[in-house]
Design a protein around this motif. Sequence first.
Motif, mmCIF file in Angstrom:
data_model
loop_
_atom_site.group_PDB
_atom_site.id
_atom_site.type_symbol
_atom_site.label_atom_id
_atom_site.label_comp_id
_atom_site.label_asym_id
_atom_site.label_seq_id
_atom_site.Cartn_x
_atom_site.Cartn_y
_atom_site.Cartn_z
ATOM 1 N N ASP A 116 0.855 -1.189 0.000
ATOM 2 C CA ASP A 116 0.000 0.000 0.000
ATOM 3 C C ASP A 116 0.893 1.242 0.000
ATOM 4 O OD1 ASP A 116 -1.904 1.947 0.301
ATOM 5 O OD2 ASP A 116 -2.556 1.317 2.312
ATOM 6 N N LEU A 117 1.329 1.648 -1.182
ATOM 7 C CA LEU A 117 2.224 2.795 -1.331
ATOM 8 C C LEU A 117 1.382 4.055 -1.534
ATOM 9 C CD1 LEU A 117 4.904 4.225 -1.692
ATOM 10 C CD2 LEU A 117 5.008 3.338 -4.030
ATOM 11 N N ARG A 118 1.513 4.986 -0.607
ATOM 12 C CA ARG A 118 0.727 6.213 -0.644
ATOM 13 C C ARG A 118 1.633 7.383 -1.043
ATOM 14 N NH1 ARG A 118 -2.720 5.163 4.989
ATOM 15 N NH2 ARG A 118 -3.197 2.963 4.513
ATOM 16 N N MET A 119 1.458 7.838 -2.263
ATOM 17 C CA MET A 119 2.293 8.906 -2.794
ATOM 18 C C MET A 119 1.801 10.268 -2.322
ATOM 19 S SD MET A 119 4.455 7.108 -4.456
ATOM 20 C CE MET A 119 5.355 8.385 -5.341
ATOM 21 N N ARG A 120 2.730 11.233 -2.402
ATOM 22 C CA ARG A 120 2.434 12.617 -2.004
ATOM 23 C C ARG A 120 1.902 12.666 -0.572
ATOM 24 N NH1 ARG A 120 4.915 16.210 -3.924
ATOM 25 N NH2 ARG A 120 3.297 17.798 -4.293
ATOM 26 N N THR A 121 2.463 11.796 0.260
ATOM 27 C CA THR A 121 2.085 11.723 1.667
ATOM 28 C C THR A 121 3.356 11.780 2.492
ATOM 29 O OG1 THR A 121 0.197 10.306 1.081
ATOM 30 C CG2 THR A 121 0.810 10.437 3.401
ATOM 31 N N GLU A 122 3.469 12.791 3.327
ATOM 32 C CA GLU A 122 4.697 13.027 4.078
ATOM 33 C C GLU A 122 4.503 12.690 5.550
ATOM 34 O OE1 GLU A 122 7.964 16.610 4.763
ATOM 35 O OE2 GLU A 122 5.969 17.084 3.998
ATOM 36 N N VAL A 123 5.454 11.948 6.102
ATOM 37 C CA VAL A 123 5.453 11.700 7.541
ATOM 38 C C VAL A 123 6.099 12.898 8.217
ATOM 39 C CG1 VAL A 123 6.312 10.234 9.398
ATOM 40 C CG2 VAL A 123 5.504 9.203 7.266
ATOM 41 N N VAL A 124 5.391 13.522 9.146
ATOM 42 C CA VAL A 124 5.891 14.745 9.789
ATOM 43 C C VAL A 124 6.227 14.538 11.268
ATOM 44 C CG1 VAL A 124 4.738 16.299 8.183
ATOM 45 C CG2 VAL A 124 3.511 15.522 10.222
ATOM 46 N N GLU A 125 5.885 13.376 11.813
ATOM 47 C CA GLU A 125 6.225 13.114 13.212
ATOM 48 C C GLU A 125 6.199 11.617 13.471
ATOM 49 O OE1 GLU A 125 4.655 14.139 17.776
ATOM 50 O OE2 GLU A 125 3.709 15.111 16.029
ATOM 51 N N ILE A 126 7.181 11.162 14.253
ATOM 52 C CA ILE A 126 7.208 9.771 14.715
ATOM 53 C C ILE A 126 6.997 9.764 16.221
ATOM 54 C CG2 ILE A 126 8.566 7.656 14.909
ATOM 55 C CD1 ILE A 126 10.219 8.626 12.503
ATOM 56 N N ASP A 127 5.985 9.055 16.656
ATOM 57 C CA ASP A 127 5.713 8.879 18.088
ATOM 58 C C ASP A 127 6.181 7.478 18.461
ATOM 59 O OD1 ASP A 127 4.753 8.616 20.652
ATOM 60 O OD2 ASP A 127 2.625 8.701 20.093
ATOM 61 N N VAL A 128 7.417 7.394 18.975
ATOM 62 C CA VAL A 128 8.000 6.085 19.267
ATOM 63 C C VAL A 128 7.231 5.379 20.379
ATOM 64 C CG1 VAL A 128 10.076 4.905 20.086
ATOM 65 C CG2 VAL A 128 10.285 6.792 18.448
ATOM 66 N N GLU A 129 6.910 6.094 21.448
ATOM 67 C CA GLU A 129 6.210 5.473 22.573
ATOM 68 C C GLU A 129 4.839 4.951 22.158
ATOM 69 O OE1 GLU A 129 7.378 4.842 25.589
ATOM 70 O OE2 GLU A 129 9.319 5.619 24.904
ATOM 71 N N GLY A 130 4.153 5.713 21.308
ATOM 72 C CA GLY A 130 2.820 5.301 20.873
ATOM 73 C C GLY A 130 2.823 4.408 19.655
ATOM 74 N N ALA A 131 4.025 4.127 19.079
ATOM 75 C CA ALA A 131 4.163 3.292 17.878
ATOM 76 C C ALA A 131 3.219 3.772 16.780
ATOM 77 C CB ALA A 131 3.908 1.825 18.205
#
Length: 453
Positions: free
Chosen positions: A71-86
């Motif tokens: 499921d490759l979602r183009m033009r979609t940017e990850v802006v934050e990683i919440d490690v504790e909340g996975a």
Amino acid sequence: MVIGGDAAGMSAASQARRLRGPDELEIVAFERGHFSSFSACGIPYWVGGDVPERDRLIARTPEEHRARDIDLRMRTEVVEIDVEGARVRVRDVESGAESWTSYDKLVIATGARPIRPVLPGVDAPGVHGVQTLDDGQALLDTLSTTKGRRAVVVGAGYIGVEMAEALINRGYEVTVVNRGKEPMSTLDPDMGRLVHRAMAGMGITMVDDAEVTKVLTGDDGRVRAVATDDAEYPADVVVLGIGVRPETELAKAAGLPVGDHGGLLTDLSMRVRGHDDIWAGGDCVEVLDLVTGRERHIPLGTHANKHGQVIGSNVGGGYATFPGVVGTAVSKVCDLEIARTGLREKDARRAGLQYVTVTIESTSRAGYYPGAAPMTVKMLAERRTGRLLGVQIVGREGAGKRVDIAAVALTAGMTVEQMTVLDLGYAPPFSPVWDPILVAARKAATAVRSSAS
């Protein structure tokens, strides 16, 4: 979940899918750009006309990945990683809409970002970086609409020399402005000097030991020149080839470990250190240098694809490791081939190694065979032990890929004495009786013996 839709990220996704079906493993990947699985290394050759069309640089389209249940979602940017909340916060680039998505296993493959100096005028029309296919298309659009034929390339590393060739092929007058004393800082200065002379002989104006201080614009707002402390160089187009840095701001903000060079730190399985369910690979990580035992940042597509294979195997339930690299790279500008592997002199000094160096002149074929081309080989070996430390090659056709012999020898931990008896292929159309690498090894072995007496 995969962040990044190019070499490392999609190699990881594809390998994991080979091992685990869609009923066993759901794979979601986010890519902020317009293209997936493309060859950034091929952009200079597309710009220069050797590759006739953009799509030849695309190994696998988003549609092809989706057909394999990714499921490759183009033009979609990850802006934050919440490690504790996975979980990660994603933004639709077009609409700006944001949402959170949870993961069980996370793969970070955010790549590297081009170094864009903070200079007056650097954002003017006509100034280009070249990292993505969009960048390449924007540069081609400028080249097709600009009336003038003067180009300035800022930087003389791999990107810089390759873009100089591309612009020469497009019929431009090319000036390369380089802050180093010689081009190709990945070589020792004496070998870089050979590159300087060859490029100048091709009609490229070489300006070394100079730093661009500003980009000058005309009344129309477009670039008209670049300035250093001492001079101005007219330009109808400017290409930035200064290099790249690991794209790790997202990971650092999440508290993930990074090294001295700004890249993420992983173990041999490419798992981010201290985090059981997070992996990272490609240009955003640091890798182990097998010669010095230290971490380095080496942004190359060859490594990225291997990282992806290792990550995908581990995420998919298999087992694989990435042991490290010896720092092999090859490039060219017109008919000049440039290659290196292992350590430069300053790398060896920094590592506390004592060494000997030798430099030899040879030819790519038997001297009497038509087309024999000159090459220079420089070899570093450790004093006393004779362990091979590095090789640099500058020459014409047939020179560059000889570095692979040295790369294998470095990986195997061979001495230069052992290299002298390597059973390499010989015929007059392919090499002299003594291959240039073996000639250098013989001379280095003699130097090692002399240094011990």
